[in-house]
Design a protein around this motif. Structure first.
Motif, PDB file in Angstrom:
ATOM      1  N   ARG A 388       0.834  -1.202   0.000  1.00  0.00           N
ATOM      2  CA  ARG A 388       0.000   0.000   0.000  1.00  0.00           C
ATOM      3  C   ARG A 388       0.871   1.256   0.000  1.00  0.00           C
ATOM      4  O   ARG A 388       0.538   2.258  -0.628  1.00  0.00           O
ATOM      5  N   ALA A 389       1.997   1.193   0.718  1.00  0.00           N
ATOM      6  CA  ALA A 389       2.894   2.353   0.746  1.00  0.00           C
ATOM      7  C   ALA A 389       3.599   2.543  -0.588  1.00  0.00           C
ATOM      8  O   ALA A 389       3.781   3.673  -1.054  1.00  0.00           O
ATOM      9  N   ALA A 390       3.993   1.445  -1.228  1.00  0.00           N
ATOM     10  CA  ALA A 390       4.788   1.527  -2.457  1.00  0.00           C
ATOM     11  C   ALA A 390       4.012   2.083  -3.634  1.00  0.00           C
ATOM     12  O   ALA A 390       4.595   2.710  -4.530  1.00  0.00           O
ATOM     13  N   ILE A 391       2.700   1.891  -3.665  1.00  0.00           N
ATOM     14  CA  ILE A 391       1.937   2.379  -4.824  1.00  0.00           C
ATOM     15  C   ILE A 391       1.768   3.893  -4.805  1.00  0.00           C
ATOM     16  O   ILE A 391       1.172   4.463  -5.726  1.00  0.00           O
ATOM     17  N   GLU A 392       2.343   4.559  -3.786  1.00  0.00           N
ATOM     18  CA  GLU A 392       2.397   6.020  -3.820  1.00  0.00           C
ATOM     19  C   GLU A 392       3.398   6.494  -4.875  1.00  0.00           C
ATOM     20  O   GLU A 392       3.375   7.660  -5.272  1.00  0.00           O
ATOM     21  N   ALA A 393       4.270   5.585  -5.334  1.00  0.00           N
ATOM     22  CA  ALA A 393       5.183   5.907  -6.427  1.00  0.00           C
ATOM     23  C   ALA A 393       4.402   5.951  -7.738  1.00  0.00           C
ATOM     24  O   ALA A 393       3.309   5.380  -7.852  1.00  0.00           O
ATOM     25  N   ASP A 394       4.971   6.611  -8.735  1.00  0.00           N
ATOM     26  CA  ASP A 394       4.310   6.652 -10.050  1.00  0.00           C
ATOM     27  C   ASP A 394       4.353   5.289 -10.717  1.00  0.00           C
ATOM     28  O   ASP A 394       3.451   4.929 -11.478  1.00  0.00           O
ATOM     29  N   LEU A 395       5.390   4.544 -10.446  1.00  0.00           N
ATOM     30  CA  LEU A 395       5.523   3.178 -10.943  1.00  0.00           C
ATOM     31  C   LEU A 395       6.157   2.339  -9.853  1.00  0.00           C
ATOM     32  O   LEU A 395       7.229   2.688  -9.337  1.00  0.00           O
ATOM     33  N   ALA A 396       5.504   1.259  -9.458  1.00  0.00           N
ATOM     34  CA  ALA A 396       6.029   0.361  -8.434  1.00  0.00           C
ATOM     35  C   ALA A 396       6.365  -0.980  -9.068  1.00  0.00           C
ATOM     36  O   ALA A 396       5.568  -1.539  -9.826  1.00  0.00           O
ATOM     37  N   VAL A 397       7.553  -1.491  -8.759  1.00  0.00           N
ATOM     38  CA  VAL A 397       8.004  -2.792  -9.248  1.00  0.00           C
ATOM     39  C   VAL A 397       8.219  -3.685  -8.031  1.00  0.00           C
ATOM     40  O   VAL A 397       9.126  -3.470  -7.239  1.00  0.00           O
ATOM     41  N   LEU A 398       7.371  -4.683  -7.891  1.00  0.00           N
ATOM     42  CA  LEU A 398       7.423  -5.597  -6.750  1.00  0.00           C
ATOM     43  C   LEU A 398       8.300  -6.786  -7.092  1.00  0.00           C
ATOM     44  O   LEU A 398       8.105  -7.437  -8.123  1.00  0.00           O
ATOM     45  N   THR A 399       9.256  -7.074  -6.220  1.00  0.00           N
ATOM     46  CA  THR A 399      10.209  -8.140  -6.489  1.00  0.00           C
ATOM     47  C   THR A 399      10.503  -8.914  -5.212  1.00  0.00           C
ATOM     48  O   THR A 399       9.845  -8.746  -4.187  1.00  0.00           O
ATOM     49  N   SER A 422      -4.805  -0.731  -8.207  1.00  0.00           N
ATOM     50  CA  SER A 422      -3.623   0.013  -8.632  1.00  0.00           C
ATOM     51  C   SER A 422      -2.745  -0.870  -9.508  1.00  0.00           C
ATOM     52  O   SER A 422      -2.639  -2.079  -9.290  1.00  0.00           O
ATOM     53  N   ALA A 423      -2.113  -0.225 -10.493  1.00  0.00           N
ATOM     54  CA  ALA A 423      -1.214  -0.957 -11.388  1.00  0.00           C
ATOM     55  C   ALA A 423       0.141  -1.131 -10.730  1.00  0.00           C
ATOM     56  O   ALA A 423       0.665  -0.214 -10.103  1.00  0.00           O
ATOM     57  N   ILE A 424       0.691  -2.303 -10.857  1.00  0.00           N
ATOM     58  CA  ILE A 424       2.015  -2.582 -10.297  1.00  0.00           C
ATOM     59  C   ILE A 424       2.669  -3.666 -11.136  1.00  0.00           C
ATOM     60  O   ILE A 424       1.995  -4.587 -11.626  1.00  0.00           O
ATOM     61  N   ILE A 425       3.944  -3.551 -11.346  1.00  0.00           N
ATOM     62  CA  ILE A 425       4.695  -4.557 -12.096  1.00  0.00           C
ATOM     63  C   ILE A 425       5.272  -5.561 -11.109  1.00  0.00           C
ATOM     64  O   ILE A 425       5.821  -5.183 -10.079  1.00  0.00           O
ATOM     65  N   VAL A 426       5.135  -6.832 -11.427  1.00  0.00           N
ATOM     66  CA  VAL A 426       5.687  -7.891 -10.587  1.00  0.00           C
ATOM     67  C   VAL A 426       6.794  -8.598 -11.357  1.00  0.00           C
ATOM     68  O   VAL A 426       6.573  -9.102 -12.459  1.00  0.00           O
ATOM     69  N   GLU A 427       7.984  -8.615 -10.783  1.00  0.00           N
ATOM     70  CA  GLU A 427       9.128  -9.322 -11.357  1.00  0.00           C
ATOM     71  C   GLU A 427       9.911  -9.918 -10.194  1.00  0.00           C
ATOM     72  O   GLU A 427      10.627  -9.214  -9.480  1.00  0.00           O
ATOM     73  N   ALA A 428       9.747 -11.220  -9.983  1.00  0.00           N
ATOM     74  CA  ALA A 428      10.338 -11.859  -8.807  1.00  0.00           C
ATOM     75  C   ALA A 428      11.861 -11.851  -8.826  1.00  0.00           C
ATOM     76  O   ALA A 428      12.503 -11.826  -7.769  1.00  0.00           O
ATOM     77  N   ASP A 429      12.466 -11.871 -10.019  1.00  0.00           N
ATOM     78  CA  ASP A 429      13.923 -11.831 -10.125  1.00  0.00           C
ATOM     79  C   ASP A 429      14.401 -10.411  -9.823  1.00  0.00           C
ATOM     80  O   ASP A 429      14.122  -9.475 -10.577  1.00  0.00           O
ATOM     81  N   ARG A 492       7.199   3.811 -20.719  1.00  0.00           N
ATOM     82  CA  ARG A 492       5.760   3.601 -20.608  1.00  0.00           C
ATOM     83  C   ARG A 492       5.466   2.109 -20.629  1.00  0.00           C
ATOM     84  O   ARG A 492       4.939   1.559 -21.590  1.00  0.00           O
ATOM     85  N   ILE A 493       5.873   1.482 -19.563  1.00  0.00           N
ATOM     86  CA  ILE A 493       5.703   0.032 -19.471  1.00  0.00           C
ATOM     87  C   ILE A 493       4.334  -0.281 -18.920  1.00  0.00           C
ATOM     88  O   ILE A 493       3.908   0.286 -17.904  1.00  0.00           O
ATOM     89  N   SER A 494       3.633  -1.190 -19.525  1.00  0.00           N
ATOM     90  CA  SER A 494       2.332  -1.602 -19.015  1.00  0.00           C
ATOM     91  C   SER A 494       2.512  -2.782 -18.095  1.00  0.00           C
ATOM     92  O   SER A 494       3.344  -3.654 -18.345  1.00  0.00           O
ATOM     93  N   PRO A 495       1.760  -2.825 -17.023  1.00  0.00           N
ATOM     94  CA  PRO A 495       1.879  -3.931 -16.082  1.00  0.00           C
ATOM     95  C   PRO A 495       1.378  -5.226 -16.708  1.00  0.00           C
ATOM     96  O   PRO A 495       0.573  -5.200 -17.624  1.00  0.00           O
TER      97      PRO A 495
END
Length: 495
Positions: A388-399, A422-429, A492-495
């Motif tokens: 919830r805190a991280a999506i305050e960024a314009d783009l959040a990448v969860l890893t 909220s849009a967020i990119i997930v990349e475990a690596d 302009r990466i789409s999640p």
């Protein structure tokens, strides 16, 4: 270094124990680790959550332990000091054997959720600039000047902590700045320590896997000011928990915060540094410091309070603030002059992430991009709050962070449970996630790589694999510098 020691019988009197064997045996060191015993060592058998130290008494004796401290007679073949609770006597026994180092060296203990490392580094820097000889004990470094000493935890176990204090004293240190974790306070790792100054930074959710709830966590922090001998307390009273500690304190309190004993006004910050007025008891002093962000100004004020409490003059403190160096992995700019600003920070709590994004927002002319994750085998309740805190960024990448024994994908799902709509990119690596974020950025953007800070390894299962956020970011930036624009993503990466 001088060789010190105490007779086992004298130690027994000090801690209320019973001797089985020769009371005249001389103890020159104390350890709770059977792998580190030697001639003259008193091995303390401690019952832990995973192991019982009494199971290793025979091994300690075989390795050369002169005596053992136990909670029942074991027939080890060497002199035994029997006490009711071996954990409770670790600090007192070690402090006594090492000639009570905190009685002659000014120890500055810093506790709080965030900022401990930064404040202790600042205290080290300011006191060194004023001609003192400081020692440092903490997460990133344990050292006196050029002498690096061994420390495996933020706050070492009681026997190691007292030994470190003694080693630093013998190396000439007259001030020691130490990070004091909530675990250390709950487990008595700093017992038998006198604190010339004890400081509190702030309190937000963390370590509930150990403390159970926020009340337990808060109470552990308060122990430093409630249960220990403290000369002066330096408290951030802009934090509600700090205000409560200051109100209940039994020792003199130096308050840090708006309209308190010391605060900051007219603050202007950039990636080049920060200029502000430090107001000390109503007297204004202009400070130009190589700090980034308002939260680091707060940390600097707490460090200033600690140094003033130690007896340094205001001008010495102002001069010292102007000489502060970067603290590894604490809002550390790693991109140099590259038009995309990349910052590595240790933020690993909801409040820490929110704070880092807020500071980056004030520095960016473009977007704020945040790479973050949650550690395994730690407080699970904070995971959705971190999301919830991280999506305050314009783009959040969860890893992935340090998954330890947990499945990284399962941790990610728990973080995602706090993110709705909220849009967020997930990349475990993690390596790919960092590259993804940096290549998504444009000049004027700030990329935050959060969670691991100074760490040089990633804990996966029972292994620690080499991994350094700062190095990985540098490699990505170097490749980008060598490549042409078409090799970069559009941002302009789409999640």
């Amino acid at each position: 270094m001088p060789v010190r020691g105490k007779k086992l019988g004298d130690l027994a009197i000090e801690v209320g124990g019973v001797i089985h064997g020769d009371p005249d045996v001389v103890v020159t060191d104390v350890t709770h680790d059977s792998r580190h015993v030697g001639e003259g060592a008193l091995y303390i058998a401690v019952r832990g959550s995973h192991f019982d130290g009494h199971d290793f008494v025979a091994g300690a004796v075989a390795a050369g332990s002169t005596a053992v401290c136990v909670d029942h007679f074991t027939g080890s073949g060497v002199s035994e000091l029997e006490v009711v609770d071996t954990r409770k006597v670790m600090g007192p026994l070690s402090a006594s054997v090492h000639d009570d180092p905190s009685a002659t060296v000014a120890v500055v203990g810093v506790t709080g959720t965030n900022g401990k490392t930064t404040v202790t580094h600042y205290v080290e820097s300011i006191t060194a600039g004023a001609g003192r000889t400081p020692g440092l004990i903490g997460t990133v470094h344990t050292r006196v000047g050029e002498h690096a000493l061994i420390s495996e935890r933020t706050t070492p176990e009681a026997t190691d902590f007292q030994r470190l204090l003694a080693e630093m004293r013998d190396l000439g240190a007259d001030v020691i700045a130490a990070e004091i974790s909530s675990h250390a306070l709950e487990l008595g790792r700093v017992s038998a320590t006198r604190f010339a100054v004890a400081a509190f930074t702030n309190l937000s959710q963390d370590h509930l896997d150990f403390h159970g709830d926020m009340d337990g966590y808060r109470s552990a922090k308060e122990r430093l000011f409630r249960d220990y001998e403290v000369g002066t307390a330096v408290i951030n009273v802009s934090d509600p928990a700090g205000m409560a500690i200051a109100s209940a304190a039994r020792m003199p309190v130096f308050r840090v915060g708006p309209d308190a004993d010391v605060w900051a006004e007219n603050l202007s910050t950039s990636f080049e540094g920060t200029v502000f007025d430090m107001v000390v008891f109503g007297e204004r002093h202009r400070v130009r410091a190589p700090l980034i962000g308002s939260f680091n100004v707060e940390n600097a004020l707490i460090a200033a309070g600690c140094c003033l409490a130690l007896g340094l003059g205001v001008e010495e403190v102002v001069t010292g603030l102007g000489l502060l160096g970067a603290v590894p992995g604490r809002f550390e700019l790693v991109s140099g002059s590259f038009p995309i600003r990349v910052v590595v920070d240790y933020a690993h709590t909801p409040e820490g992430i929110k704070q880092a994004i807020t500071v980056a927002r004030g520095l960016a002319t473009g977007r704020v991009i945040a790479v973050f994750g949650a550690g395994g085998d730690r407080d699970r309740e904070k995971r959705p709050l971190m999301g919830r805190a991280a999506i305050e960024a314009d783009l959040a990448v969860l890893t992935s962070d340090n998954p330890r024994s947990e499945d990284p994908e399962a941790i990610i799902r728990e973080v995602m449970s706090g993110i709705v709509g909220s849009a967020i990119i997930v990349e475990a690596d993690r390596r790919r996630a960092i590259e993804h974020a940096i290549r998504a950025a444009s000049p004027g953007d700030v990329v935050l790589i959060l969670g691991k800070g100074h760490e040089t390894g990633q804990e996966i299962g029972d292994r620690v694999l080499p991994f350094n956020d700062r190095v990985v970011a540098g490699e990505v930036l170097a490749r980008m510098a060598r490549s042409s624009d078409p090799d970069r993503d559009s941002g302009r990466i789409s999640p």
